[in-house]
Scaffold this active site. Structure first.
Site, PDB file in Angstrom:
ATOM      1  CE1 TYR A  57      37.795 -29.403 -61.556  1.00 19.04           C
ATOM      2  CE2 TYR A  57      35.628 -30.073 -60.808  1.00 19.04           C
ATOM      3  CZ  TYR A  57      36.853 -29.502 -60.547  1.00 19.04           C
ATOM      4  OH  TYR A  57      37.144 -29.039 -59.287  1.00 19.04           O
ATOM      5  N   GLY A 209      39.911 -33.550 -51.913  1.00 20.80           N
ATOM      6  CA  GLY A 209      41.071 -34.412 -51.708  1.00 20.80           C
ATOM      7  C   GLY A 209      41.057 -35.159 -50.396  1.00 20.80           C
ATOM      8  CG  LEU A 211      39.950 -40.887 -49.859  1.00 21.97           C
ATOM      9  CD1 LEU A 211      39.438 -42.050 -50.698  1.00 21.97           C
ATOM     10  CD2 LEU A 211      39.915 -41.240 -48.380  1.00 21.97           C
ATOM     11  CG  PHE A 220      49.097 -44.805 -54.613  1.00 25.77           C
ATOM     12  CD1 PHE A 220      49.274 -45.488 -55.793  1.00 25.77           C
ATOM     13  CD2 PHE A 220      48.080 -43.852 -54.535  1.00 25.77           C
ATOM     14  CE1 PHE A 220      48.465 -45.240 -56.890  1.00 25.77           C
ATOM     15  CE2 PHE A 220      47.271 -43.598 -55.622  1.00 25.77           C
ATOM     16  CZ  PHE A 220      47.461 -44.292 -56.803  1.00 25.77           C
ATOM     17  CB  ALA A 223      55.876 -50.240 -56.020  1.00 27.73           C
TER      18      ALA A 223
END
Length: 339
Positions: A57, A209, A211, A220, A223
């Site tokens: 990471y 993950g 979300l 998202f 745009a």
């Protein structure tokens, strides 16, 4: 914050884990040391005690940050890290789940984390080139040496995990007490085999993950212009995803909470074995995510969420091919079983 036992062990772990993948500013936008400190302190004040990182990471920044931030209070936390991904793209043996990489990766992580033991050491990705017996025995040796307390496995199929723990039981090796997998409203594949397997064998399930890279938070769904640039999702958003996001927003509106909190609360409700991993680049995001601990979704709204989602194509699409260059490096590929 509530606590549960880690798998079949007696170790108490908080109901949500803190993901430190964003700690560090190497290899893309991340959290500075001071922002990471604020997030860790807020998580600890909320009662959280598990920090999850990995050797790769932020090119090692994550482990270095965690090591510095835990100075003087290391033993109050359950520290988790991972190995598998390459330490050196030019070295074919600097990745994988074999004994050599395990030993060198573990020593690297211990130095960065400024500790002489890791509470939970994860096999990061299933390496189908290394016999699972070799991996288990090497992990068990590290446990017996006191450098690891418990072991877990991430992103592996159910049959591998079951076979590994059966071998561990037969040979008196340290079993995998926890499983780490992706899980959210857009990716429910683990409900087929992995989650039932973990529940039946008493394993804890750390899910990442929550979300879906920001999609479920509504970030998202369209745009938009941000500082003169168009911000779009990291992957194309399907019409099905748009539908799910709209349902999540609807539920959030009815409960008076945020879409992110609904998405995390949904995960928490699926099984007592599940511990969502909460990660954030900003302190405010973590505070919002921790707010999901107080969110209870009524049965009728839970049905609304469930009917809007469906299973994906199956787990083999969920973990990355172990021969990918970013895992094994440029010189770590095998051809016909030979280098």
């Amino acid at each position: 914050m509530r606590y549960r036992l880690l798998g079949t062990s007696g170790l108490r772990v908080s109901e949500v884990f803190l993901g430190a993948m964003t700690f560090g500013e190497e290899s893309g936008p991340g959290a500075s040391l001071e922002e990471s400190r604020r997030m860790l302190n807020t998580y600890a004040e909320a009662g959280g005690n598990v920090i999850d990182t990995a050797i790769n990471y932020r090119n090692g920044d994550s482990e270095r940050f965690v090591g510095e931030l835990l100075e003087g209070r290391r033993d109050r936390f359950v520290l988790a890290s991972k190995y598998t991904v390459t330490r050196d793209r030019e070295d074919p043996n600097a990745a994988g789940n074999h004994r050599k990489n395990l030993m060198l990766s573990l020593e690297t992580s211990l130095k960065r984390l400024r500790t002489n033991y890791i509470d939970l050491y994860w096999v990061h990705i299933w390496d189908h080139h290394t016999p699972i017996e070799e991996t288990l025995r090497a992990l068990d040796d590290a446990v017996r040496a006191g450098k690891i307390l418990y072991v877990g496995i991430s992103d592996a199929p159910a049959w591998i995990v079951s076979r590994a723990n059966t071998l561990a039981e037969w040979r008196d090796w340290s079993p995998f007490v926890a499983l780490q997998v992706p899980y959210h409203l857009l990716k429910r594949d683990i409900e087929r085999e992995l989650l039932p397997m973990a529940e039946a064998s008493g394993m804890s399930v750390a899910t990442w993950g929550p979300l879906a890279d920001g999609v479920l938070s509504g970030k998202f769904t369209r745009a938009e212009r941000v500082e003169g640039r168009t911000r779009v999702a990291p992957t194309a958003i399907s019409e099905r995803s748009h539908t799910v996001v709209r349902v999540v927003q609807d539920v959030a509106n009815q409960l008076g909470v945020t879409p992110a909190q609904v998405a995390i609360a949904w995960i928490r409700s699926r099984s007592r074995a599940i511990h969502p991993i909460l990660g954030a680049r900003r302190h405010e995001q973590l505070v919002e995510n921790l707010g999901a601990l107080t969110v209870e979704i009524p049965p009728e709204l839970m049905t609304h969420l469930d009917t809007a989602t469906e299973f994906g194509p199956g787990f083999p699409t969920n973990f990355i091919n172990a021969t990918a260059p970013w895992i094994y490096g440029d010189k770590g590929q095998l051809v016909d079983g030979r280098l």
